[in-house]
Structures are given as structure tokens and as C-alpha cells.
Motif scaffolding. Sequence first.
Motif, PDB file in Angstrom:
ATOM      1  N   VAL A 192      26.601  50.940  15.204  1.00  0.00           N
ATOM      2  CA  VAL A 192      24.829  51.036  15.512  1.00  0.00           C
ATOM      3  C   VAL A 192      24.035  50.281  14.427  1.00  0.00           C
ATOM      4  CG1 VAL A 192      25.842  53.934  16.029  1.00  0.00           C
ATOM      5  CG2 VAL A 192      24.934  53.234  14.067  1.00  0.00           C
ATOM      6  N   ASN A 193      22.828  50.730  15.774  1.00  0.00           N
ATOM      7  CA  ASN A 193      21.701  50.125  14.338  1.00  0.00           C
ATOM      8  C   ASN A 193      20.895  50.833  14.219  1.00  0.00           C
ATOM      9  OD1 ASN A 193      22.649  47.174  15.553  1.00  0.00           O
ATOM     10  ND2 ASN A 193      20.940  46.385  16.396  1.00  0.00           N
ATOM     11  N   ARG A 194      19.922  50.986  13.612  1.00  0.00           N
ATOM     12  CA  ARG A 194      19.324  51.988  12.888  1.00  0.00           C
ATOM     13  C   ARG A 194      17.275  51.445  13.629  1.00  0.00           C
ATOM     14  NH1 ARG A 194      19.812  52.099   6.356  1.00  0.00           N
ATOM     15  NH2 ARG A 194      18.472  53.085   6.798  1.00  0.00           N
ATOM     16  N   SER A 195      16.648  52.459  13.478  1.00  0.00           N
ATOM     17  CA  SER A 195      15.376  52.807  14.058  1.00  0.00           C
ATOM     18  C   SER A 195      14.616  52.091  13.101  1.00  0.00           C
ATOM     19  CB  SER A 195      15.270  53.906  14.778  1.00  0.00           C
ATOM     20  OG  SER A 195      15.264  54.659  13.890  1.00  0.00           O
ATOM     21  N   SER A 196      15.163  52.187  12.225  1.00  0.00           N
ATOM     22  CA  SER A 196      14.059  51.457  10.500  1.00  0.00           C
ATOM     23  C   SER A 196      13.785  50.341  10.991  1.00  0.00           C
ATOM     24  CB  SER A 196      14.250  52.184   9.404  1.00  0.00           C
ATOM     25  OG  SER A 196      15.509  51.668   9.068  1.00  0.00           O
ATOM     26  N   CYS A 197      14.719  49.548  11.852  1.00  0.00           N
ATOM     27  CA  CYS A 197      15.104  48.182  11.066  1.00  0.00           C
ATOM     28  C   CYS A 197      14.756  47.582  12.437  1.00  0.00           C
ATOM     29  CB  CYS A 197      16.267  47.909  10.455  1.00  0.00           C
ATOM     30  SG  CYS A 197      16.800  48.703   9.022  1.00  0.00           S
TER      31      CYS A 197
ATOM     32  N   PHE B  79      21.484  59.144  19.717  1.00  0.00           N
ATOM     33  CA  PHE B  79      21.485  59.928  18.347  1.00  0.00           C
ATOM     34  C   PHE B  79      20.770  59.736  16.792  1.00  0.00           C
ATOM     35  CE2 PHE B  79      25.300  57.379  18.544  1.00  0.00           C
ATOM     36  CZ  PHE B  79      25.446  57.665  17.346  1.00  0.00           C
ATOM     37  N   THR B  80      20.436  60.679  15.921  1.00  0.00           N
ATOM     38  CA  THR B  80      19.972  61.021  14.739  1.00  0.00           C
ATOM     39  C   THR B  80      20.992  60.992  13.257  1.00  0.00           C
ATOM     40  OG1 THR B  80      20.113  62.539  14.870  1.00  0.00           O
ATOM     41  CG2 THR B  80      18.493  62.362  15.414  1.00  0.00           C
ATOM     42  N   VAL B  81      20.714  59.981  12.303  1.00  0.00           N
ATOM     43  CA  VAL B  81      21.888  59.933  11.047  1.00  0.00           C
ATOM     44  C   VAL B  81      22.268  61.622  11.656  1.00  0.00           C
ATOM     45  CG1 VAL B  81      21.588  59.756   8.888  1.00  0.00           C
ATOM     46  CG2 VAL B  81      20.374  58.285   9.983  1.00  0.00           C
ATOM     47  N   GLY B  82      20.979  62.867  11.512  1.00  0.00           N
ATOM     48  CA  GLY B  82      22.043  63.662  11.137  1.00  0.00           C
ATOM     49  C   GLY B  82      22.975  64.396  12.108  1.00  0.00           C
ATOM     50  N   GLU B  83      22.800  64.011  13.653  1.00  0.00           N
ATOM     51  CA  GLU B  83      24.318  64.470  14.403  1.00  0.00           C
ATOM     52  C   GLU B  83      24.756  63.559  13.630  1.00  0.00           C
ATOM     53  OE1 GLU B  83      20.694  65.457  17.995  1.00  0.00           O
ATOM     54  OE2 GLU B  83      21.118  63.005  17.913  1.00  0.00           O
ATOM     55  N   ALA B  84      24.597  62.178  13.190  1.00  0.00           N
ATOM     56  CA  ALA B  84      26.649  61.533  13.084  1.00  0.00           C
ATOM     57  C   ALA B  84      26.915  61.765  11.522  1.00  0.00           C
ATOM     58  CB  ALA B  84      25.549  60.250  12.720  1.00  0.00           C
ATOM     59  N   ARG B  85      25.917  62.748  11.156  1.00  0.00           N
ATOM     60  CA  ARG B  85      26.921  63.119   9.499  1.00  0.00           C
ATOM     61  C   ARG B  85      27.658  64.481  10.563  1.00  0.00           C
ATOM     62  NH1 ARG B  85      22.133  61.621   5.809  1.00  0.00           N
ATOM     63  NH2 ARG B  85      23.170  59.365   4.908  1.00  0.00           N
ATOM     64  N   MET B  86      28.557  64.670   9.583  1.00  0.00           N
ATOM     65  CA  MET B  86      29.074  65.763  10.133  1.00  0.00           C
ATOM     66  C   MET B  86      31.109  65.947   9.922  1.00  0.00           C
ATOM     67  SD  MET B  86      30.383  65.413  14.444  1.00  0.00           S
ATOM     68  CE  MET B  86      29.326  65.121  14.935  1.00  0.00           C
ATOM     69  N   GLU B  87      31.297  67.606   9.141  1.00  0.00           N
ATOM     70  CA  GLU B  87      32.176  67.340   8.766  1.00  0.00           C
ATOM     71  C   GLU B  87      33.271  68.034   9.595  1.00  0.00           C
ATOM     72  OE1 GLU B  87      32.456  69.473   4.806  1.00  0.00           O
ATOM     73  OE2 GLU B  87      31.545  67.247   3.685  1.00  0.00           O
TER      74      GLU B  87
ATOM     75  N   SER C 190      18.311  43.183   1.099  1.00  0.00           N
ATOM     76  CA  SER C 190      19.004  44.030   0.496  1.00  0.00           C
ATOM     77  C   SER C 190      19.986  45.773   1.755  1.00  0.00           C
ATOM     78  CB  SER C 190      19.596  44.622  -0.957  1.00  0.00           C
ATOM     79  OG  SER C 190      17.643  45.291  -0.978  1.00  0.00           O
ATOM     80  N   THR C 191      20.649  45.837   1.236  1.00  0.00           N
ATOM     81  CA  THR C 191      21.116  47.733   2.538  1.00  0.00           C
ATOM     82  C   THR C 191      19.995  48.324   1.792  1.00  0.00           C
ATOM     83  OG1 THR C 191      22.963  48.648   0.374  1.00  0.00           O
ATOM     84  CG2 THR C 191      23.322  46.590   2.114  1.00  0.00           C
ATOM     85  N   GLN C 192      19.928  49.534   2.621  1.00  0.00           N
ATOM     86  CA  GLN C 192      18.927  50.745   2.505  1.00  0.00           C
ATOM     87  C   GLN C 192      19.987  51.593   2.821  1.00  0.00           C
ATOM     88  OE1 GLN C 192      15.664  50.121   5.265  1.00  0.00           O
ATOM     89  NE2 GLN C 192      15.144  48.047   4.730  1.00  0.00           N
ATOM     90  N   PRO C 193      19.560  52.576   1.693  1.00  0.00           N
ATOM     91  CA  PRO C 193      20.387  54.108   2.091  1.00  0.00           C
ATOM     92  C   PRO C 193      19.909  54.557   3.278  1.00  0.00           C
ATOM     93  CG  PRO C 193      18.597  54.414   0.386  1.00  0.00           C
ATOM     94  CD  PRO C 193      18.757  52.913   0.500  1.00  0.00           C
ATOM     95  N   PHE C 194      20.887  55.555   3.765  1.00  0.00           N
ATOM     96  CA  PHE C 194      20.287  56.521   4.766  1.00  0.00           C
ATOM     97  C   PHE C 194      19.218  57.975   4.227  1.00  0.00           C
ATOM     98  CE2 PHE C 194      23.119  53.426   7.211  1.00  0.00           C
ATOM     99  CZ  PHE C 194      22.466  53.612   8.446  1.00  0.00           C
ATOM    100  N   GLU C 195      18.248  58.433   3.943  1.00  0.00           N
ATOM    101  CA  GLU C 195      18.165  58.583   3.148  1.00  0.00           C
ATOM    102  C   GLU C 195      17.242  60.609   4.206  1.00  0.00           C
ATOM    103  OE1 GLU C 195      16.860  56.972  -0.939  1.00  0.00           O
ATOM    104  OE2 GLU C 195      15.491  56.895   1.084  1.00  0.00           O
ATOM    105  N   ASN C 196      16.918  59.178   5.562  1.00  0.00           N
ATOM    106  CA  ASN C 196      15.981  60.260   6.224  1.00  0.00           C
ATOM    107  C   ASN C 196      17.387  61.324   7.313  1.00  0.00           C
ATOM    108  OD1 ASN C 196      14.506  61.461   8.249  1.00  0.00           O
ATOM    109  ND2 ASN C 196      13.490  60.059   8.700  1.00  0.00           N
ATOM    110  N   ARG C 197      17.395  62.224   7.704  1.00  0.00           N
ATOM    111  CA  ARG C 197      18.559  62.570   8.808  1.00  0.00           C
ATOM    112  C   ARG C 197      18.318  62.417  10.109  1.00  0.00           C
ATOM    113  NH1 ARG C 197      21.468  66.212   8.603  1.00  0.00           N
ATOM    114  NH2 ARG C 197      21.143  67.851  10.661  1.00  0.00           N
TER     115      ARG C 197
END
Length: 146
Positions: free
Chosen positions: A44-49, A73-81, A7-14
Motif C-alpha cells: 500500500v502507499n501511505r497518504s502522509s507521503c 482504507f485506513t490504518v485502523g481498518e487494516a489493523r485487526m486480529e 528513514s522509515t516512519q511509524p504508523f501512529e495515526n489510525r
Amino acid sequence: MLAEGRSTQPFENRDEELYRRYQLAHFVDGVLSNIGLPFPRFSVNRSSCSEPGDVLWDDEEERRFEGWGVLVFTVGEARMELRTGDGRQLGFDLEHNPLDLNYAHSEVICFDTTTGTEVKNPSRMVQKQYRAKISQAARPIIPAES
């Protein structure tokens, strides 16, 4: 790296790292172009996987992208408004979207922060701002060949 029904995993670690393959031609004046970061979604590919080099394999066939590099780059860098010219607030977030041959596959999506609906075609200004910010944050972890 195979999905195998997981199953899919949420992005919890910025601080989780994200990997994106690139070519030197994807940069224009030091900023990723629309070829390097297309809209409405880009993968993108996530580093946790996965490992950085995994992103150099095609998601649908046993083919490697020879001569390409990998940006991180990181989840925190990709997330923005970002604000649009008409004053709307658009957000960028991640969606884990595993493929049969690539469990780590994820996509960066754009959405309207008021309605929560996906924005398929953000303005060119927003696209340019987002590419500039990701270009500043991204670091080559595997250099592309010239």
C-alpha cells in the motif's frame, strides 16, 4: 516521492489513509481475491507521503498502470486480529518499507500475537476473513476502468 535516504516512519495515526491499486477483475462476488490482496504481504502507499494517483505508478520503472483504480482504507481498518481454526490469534499491522522510487511504499503484514513472529502463510480461512473485512472497508477513490 523518492526515498532519497529518508528513514522509515511509524504508523501512529489510525485515521491515516492507505492506497492500493486494483482492477475490477480483482473482485469476486464483491470481495477482493487473492490476486487483489495477496499473502503473505501486500503493498500500500501511505497518504502522509503520497497522493492516491501515485500508487498507479510502478515502483521500479517509469510505467503507469493504465485503467487501474485506487482503493482507500485506513490504518485502523487494516489493523485487526483474527482467530485461526486452531485457536491462535493472528494480528495484521503495517510496516513502512520505502523503495528508491516510492518513499510511501508500505506493507501489510500478518503476525502471531503471542510470539510476535511474522506468519508467512496464514490459513485460508484467515486470509478469506481478512480480505472480506478489507473489501467492506475499502472505497474506490479512483474508479478502475472496465
